[in-house]
Design an enzyme around this catalytic site. Structure first.
Site, PDB file in Angstrom:
ATOM      1  N   SER A   1      15.626 -33.206   3.975  1.00 22.16           N
ATOM      2  CA  SER A   1      16.847 -32.759   4.734  1.00 22.16           C
ATOM      3  C   SER A   1      17.450 -33.716   5.149  1.00 22.16           C
ATOM      4  CB  SER A   1      16.231 -31.616   5.387  1.00 22.16           C
ATOM      5  OG  SER A   1      17.461 -31.362   6.568  1.00 22.16           O
TER       6      SER A   1
ATOM      7  N   HIS B   1      18.566 -32.591   0.426  1.00 20.74           N
ATOM      8  CA  HIS B   1      18.635 -31.136   0.949  1.00 20.74           C
ATOM      9  C   HIS B   1      19.902 -31.451   2.067  1.00 20.74           C
ATOM     10  CE1 HIS B   1      17.711 -26.940   2.209  1.00 20.74           C
ATOM     11  NE2 HIS B   1      17.895 -27.320   3.445  1.00 20.74           N
TER      12      HIS B   1
ATOM     13  N   ASP C   1      22.010 -29.549   4.843  1.00 15.64           N
ATOM     14  CA  ASP C   1      22.277 -28.183   5.649  1.00 15.64           C
ATOM     15  C   ASP C   1      23.415 -28.290   6.252  1.00 15.64           C
ATOM     16  OD1 ASP C   1      19.555 -27.066   5.860  1.00 15.64           O
ATOM     17  OD2 ASP C   1      18.981 -29.119   6.581  1.00 15.64           O
TER      18      ASP C   1
ATOM     19  N   MET D   1      26.066 -26.095   8.491  1.00 12.29           N
ATOM     20  CA  MET D   1      25.824 -25.318   9.678  1.00 12.29           C
ATOM     21  C   MET D   1      27.256 -25.083  10.242  1.00 12.29           C
ATOM     22  SD  MET D   1      22.456 -26.334  11.551  1.00 12.29           S
ATOM     23  CE  MET D   1      21.058 -26.781  10.608  1.00 12.29           C
TER      24      MET D   1
ATOM     25  N   HIS E   1      22.476 -26.314   1.424  1.00 11.44           N
ATOM     26  CA  HIS E   1      21.812 -24.774   1.963  1.00 11.44           C
ATOM     27  C   HIS E   1      22.792 -24.634   3.121  1.00 11.44           C
ATOM     28  CE1 HIS E   1      18.715 -23.423   5.162  1.00 11.44           C
ATOM     29  NE2 HIS E   1      19.418 -22.238   4.821  1.00 11.44           N
TER      30      HIS E   1
ATOM     31  N   MET F   1      24.125 -22.478   5.852  1.00 16.92           N
ATOM     32  CA  MET F   1      24.202 -21.663   6.909  1.00 16.92           C
ATOM     33  C   MET F   1      25.255 -21.354   7.639  1.00 16.92           C
ATOM     34  SD  MET F   1      20.575 -23.436   8.310  1.00 16.92           S
ATOM     35  CE  MET F   1      20.938 -24.984   7.510  1.00 16.92           C
TER      36      MET F   1
ATOM     37  N   MET G   1      12.913 -19.570   4.563  1.00 20.16           N
ATOM     38  CA  MET G   1      12.742 -20.286   5.917  1.00 20.16           C
ATOM     39  C   MET G   1      11.451 -20.122   6.503  1.00 20.16           C
ATOM     40  SD  MET G   1      15.712 -21.610   5.960  1.00 20.16           S
ATOM     41  CE  MET G   1      15.466 -22.468   7.623  1.00 20.16           C
TER      42      MET G   1
ATOM     43  N   GLY H   1      18.685 -23.509  11.890  1.00 21.41           N
ATOM     44  CA  GLY H   1      19.558 -23.936  13.061  1.00 21.41           C
ATOM     45  C   GLY H   1      19.137 -25.292  13.215  1.00 21.41           C
TER      46      GLY H   1
ATOM     47  N   GLY I   1      13.353 -30.088  13.042  1.00 25.67           N
ATOM     48  CA  GLY I   1      11.990 -30.353  14.041  1.00 25.67           C
ATOM     49  C   GLY I   1      11.252 -29.350  14.709  1.00 25.67           C
TER      50      GLY I   1
ATOM     51  N   ASP J   1      11.490 -24.074   3.719  1.00 27.75           N
ATOM     52  CA  ASP J   1      12.097 -25.016   4.481  1.00 27.75           C
ATOM     53  C   ASP J   1      11.976 -24.793   5.995  1.00 27.75           C
ATOM     54  OD1 ASP J   1      14.386 -26.473   5.681  1.00 27.75           O
ATOM     55  OD2 ASP J   1      15.841 -25.323   4.840  1.00 27.75           O
TER      56      ASP J   1
HETATM   57  C1  DX5 Z   1      16.978 -25.832   9.638  1.00 31.30           C
HETATM   58  C2  DX5 Z   1      17.063 -26.371   8.219  1.00 31.30           C
HETATM   59  C3  DX5 Z   1      16.001 -27.522   7.797  1.00 31.30           C
HETATM   60  C4  DX5 Z   1      15.725 -28.536   8.971  1.00 31.30           C
HETATM   61  C5  DX5 Z   1      14.144 -28.627   8.516  1.00 31.30           C
HETATM   62  O1  DX5 Z   1      17.720 -24.799   9.850  1.00 31.30           O
HETATM   63  O2  DX5 Z   1      17.319 -25.420   7.100  1.00 31.30           O
HETATM   64  O3  DX5 Z   1      16.552 -27.798   6.473  1.00 31.30           O
HETATM   65  O4  DX5 Z   1      16.593 -29.599   8.544  1.00 31.30           O
HETATM   66  O5  DX5 Z   1      13.829 -29.691   9.486  1.00 31.30           O
HETATM   67  P1  DX5 Z   1      12.459 -30.023   9.517  1.00 31.30           P
HETATM   68  O6  DX5 Z   1      11.807 -30.391   8.244  1.00 31.30           O
HETATM   69  O7  DX5 Z   1      12.431 -30.852  10.505  1.00 31.30           O
HETATM   70  O8  DX5 Z   1      11.775 -28.654  10.243  1.00 31.30           O
HETATM   71 ZN    ZN Z   2      17.706 -26.234   5.185  1.00 30.91          ZN
END
Ligand code: DX5
Ligand code: ZN
Length: 214
Positions: free
Chosen positions: A7, A32, A34, A36, A65, A67, A136, A141, A144, A174
């Site tokens: 990601s 990946h 993300d 948002m 992905h 969101m 998920m 959002g 980490g 994820d």
């Molecule tokens: C969270 C994202 C993830 C995120 C995962 O909303 O969809 O893809 O980047 O990050 P880690 O692997 O650090 O949990």
């Molecule tokens: Zn994601």
């Protein structure tokens, strides 16, 4: 086969092209991405124009992905920016069937995502039309966060539903995926692992980090 999808939310945004090239060299199957909108989730990340700039830096699948509250409005933008797989949330405000149809009409692979509180049954009307399901394992959002072990029964249930379709549908997880939690995900039926902070914090040794996860 296990597929790894780093990601880029945890990548160095000032050097996104280099980060993508380094992950490409590390042999991952997907990248990946993300997206948002600050409405479907509390955070704002980046949009289609940003990942379009790094399309040339990665040779395999762009796993986008979404969101965002209204994915249907933007499907063409995301497709034209170089997405190969477009995954959107079953909890969004767009018409789900119309969004699936639009993604397919753009010639892209399609996936549906479930937030932690959404049951596997929400997939039922759509499952056999999908290329991928994303579960998920954190609230969407932010990168980490800590892995939610209690999502594993849902992963297992969805793997059984996929097997029953007789189709080759990927099952992605994820959030909070690292060398320990990855193993548990795979044991429960996941075959695509998203990892953000775990991989990108290991600068200079992505190939080793990817190998450990695999
Ligand atoms: C969270 C994202 C993830 C995120 C995962 O909303 O969809 O893809 O980047 O990050 P880690 O692997 O650090 O949990
Ligand atoms: Zn994601």
């Amino acid at each position: 086969m296990i597929k790894i999808s780093p990601s880029i939310l945890s990548a160095d945004f000032a050097n996104l092209g280099q980060e993508a090239r380094d992950m490409d060299a590390a042999g991952v199957e997907m990248l990946h991405i993300d997206v948002m909108d600050g409405h479907f989730v509390p955070n704002i990340s980046y949009g289609a124009p940003v990942y379009k700039m790094i399309r040339k830096d990665f040779s395999r699948i762009f796993d986008v992905h979404l969101m965002i509250s209204e994915p249907l409005k933007y499907v063409e933008d995301f497709a034209n920016a170089g997405a190969d797989m477009i995954t959107f949330h079953v909890e969004c405000d767009s018409d789900i069937q119309a969004t699936i149809d639009k993604i397919k009409a753009c010639g892209k692979q399609v996936g549906l995502v479930l937030k932690p509180k959404t049951p596997a049954s929400a997939l039922k009307p759509y499952l056999d039309q999908l290329d991928m399901v994303l579960v998920m394992t954190v609230e969407p959002g932010f990168g980490g966060q800590s892995f939610m072990y209690d999502m594993m029964p849902k992963v297992k249930e969805i793997r059984e539903m996929i097997t029953a379709t007789g189709k080759d549908i990927d099952l992605e997880v994820d959030g909070g995926v690292n060398a320990e939690t990855a193993k548990i995900c795979v044991e429960n039926g996941a075959n695509v692992l998203v990892a953000g902070s775990y991989l990108f914090k290991q600068k200079g040794k992505y190939a080793e980090a990817v190998a450990t996860l695999r």
